[in-house]
Write a protein that holds these residues in place. Structure first.
Motif, short mmCIF file in Angstrom:
data_model
loop_
_atom_site.label_atom_id
_atom_site.label_comp_id
_atom_site.label_asym_id
_atom_site.label_seq_id
_atom_site.Cartn_x
_atom_site.Cartn_y
_atom_site.Cartn_z
N ASP A 47 0.82 -1.18 -0.06
CA ASP A 47 -0.02 0.16 0.00
C ASP A 47 0.85 1.18 0.03
O ASP A 47 0.46 2.45 -0.14
N ARG A 52 -7.51 0.81 5.06
CA ARG A 52 -8.51 0.63 4.00
C ARG A 52 -7.91 0.57 2.84
O ARG A 52 -8.49 -0.09 2.03
N LYS A 53 -6.93 0.88 2.40
CA LYS A 53 -5.96 0.74 1.46
C LYS A 53 -5.63 -0.55 1.19
O LYS A 53 -5.64 -1.16 -0.04
N CYS A 54 -5.28 -1.32 2.28
CA CYS A 54 -4.84 -2.62 2.22
C CYS A 54 -5.94 -3.50 1.86
O CYS A 54 -5.76 -4.21 0.93
N ILE A 55 -7.00 -3.08 2.35
CA ILE A 55 -8.35 -4.03 1.98
C ILE A 55 -8.61 -3.94 0.53
O ILE A 55 -8.95 -4.83 -0.04
N GLU A 56 -8.58 -2.59 0.13
CA GLU A 56 -8.91 -2.42 -1.32
C GLU A 56 -7.88 -3.11 -2.26
O GLU A 56 -8.30 -3.80 -3.13
N LEU A 57 -6.64 -3.33 -2.01
CA LEU A 57 -5.70 -3.87 -2.81
C LEU A 57 -5.83 -5.35 -2.55
O LEU A 57 -5.87 -6.06 -3.54
N GLU A 108 -8.51 -7.01 -2.23
CA GLU A 108 -9.70 -7.25 -3.26
C GLU A 108 -9.31 -7.19 -4.65
O GLU A 108 -9.93 -8.05 -5.44
N LYS A 109 -8.32 -6.41 -5.09
CA LYS A 109 -7.55 -6.40 -6.45
C LYS A 109 -6.99 -7.47 -6.69
O LYS A 109 -7.09 -7.98 -7.86
#
Length: 256
Positions: A10, A44-49, A51-52
């Motif tokens: 992240d 939040r960014k870790c979770i978004e990544l 998922e990607k």
């Protein structure tokens, strides 16, 4: 099969070529990466990544550097973020008396509260401990953090400290420092830790191993770390790689 038990994809240093880097490390045999957060924004960014990218899993929590962010509301936010499917740990959490970016007493309060959250959620913890060995262990004992289990990441202590950590049931993770020219403690610890309690990590983009020291780190450089550990232990590279991957999979519940 290689698992990087601690990296920070992240980080803004990867904003321009994250796809390329993650594709590259996959081609180098890295099958999973655990990406801890340092604060709510990075969580939040870790979770978004995660998922990607299927290769990424994440941990959520407030790093001791960011303990000034800690509050009851912040902890409630961590609790909610921990419910996401690919969150596998609470972290990274702990104490850092080297920089003291946050007051030590606030770091302790933040650390203790996160341990209690991990116990409640039945998640392991990822421990950051820099120049705070005694207080870190004292808080883990007082809060029964050993019941959650977890790992001391980028372990910097002595063999004596490692024994205490292992006796509490924690794993020990070694990174680039074990390859440094004047490394003493990490080398001794690498030879001491039972193989079934050892993890490997990069702490990317930081702490690149020799011969890449000073460059941006990435999980592909785990080959250098594993190679050095295999030399120290006089064990086969593949045995170290596969066993540390298995250990990470067990600790974080990633399957085998």
């Amino acid at each position: 099969m290689i698992v990087d038990s601690h990296a920070h994809y992240d980080d803004e240093q990867f904003d321009t070529d994250r796809d390329e880097v993650l594709n590259s490390i996959r081609q180098q045999g890295v099958v999973r990466v655990v990406n801890p957060s340092s604060n709510l924004e990075s969580a939040r960014k870790c979770i978004e990544l995660s998922e990607k990218y299927d290769i990424l899993y994440c941990a959520v929590g407030i790093h001791p550097h960011d303990a000034n962010e800690f509050s009851k509301n912040a902890l409630e936010s961590v609790r909610k973020l921990a419910s996401f499917k690919k969150v596998v740990a609470i972290g990274e959490i702990g104490l850092d008396y080297h920089y003291n970016f946050s007051p030590p007493e606030l770091q302790k309060e933040c650390f203790a509260a996160h341990i209690q959250l991990a116990l409640e959620l039945k998640l392991p913890v990822i421990i950051h401990d820099r120049e705070a060995h005694r207080d870190t262990l004292d808080i883990i004992r007082a809060e029964r953090g050993y019941m959650a289990g977890g790992v001391f990441h980028c372990f910097s202590g002595s063999v004596e400290m490692a024994k205490e950590v292992l006796d509490l049931g924690f794993y020990i993770a070694l990174g680039g420092a074990v390859t440094f020219k004047n490394a003493k403690k990490p080398v001794e610890v690498a030879g001491y830790v039972p193989l079934d309690r050892l993890l490997v990590e990069t702490d990317s983009p930081y702490m690149a191993p020799v011969p890449y020291r000073g460059k941006r780190n990435n999980s592909g450089y785990l080959h250098e770390i594993i190679r050095k550990i295999s030399e120290i232990r006089n064990e086969d590279f593949n045995v170290i790689a596969e066993t540390t991957a298995k250990n990470a999979n067990i600790l974080f519940g990633l399957g085998l």
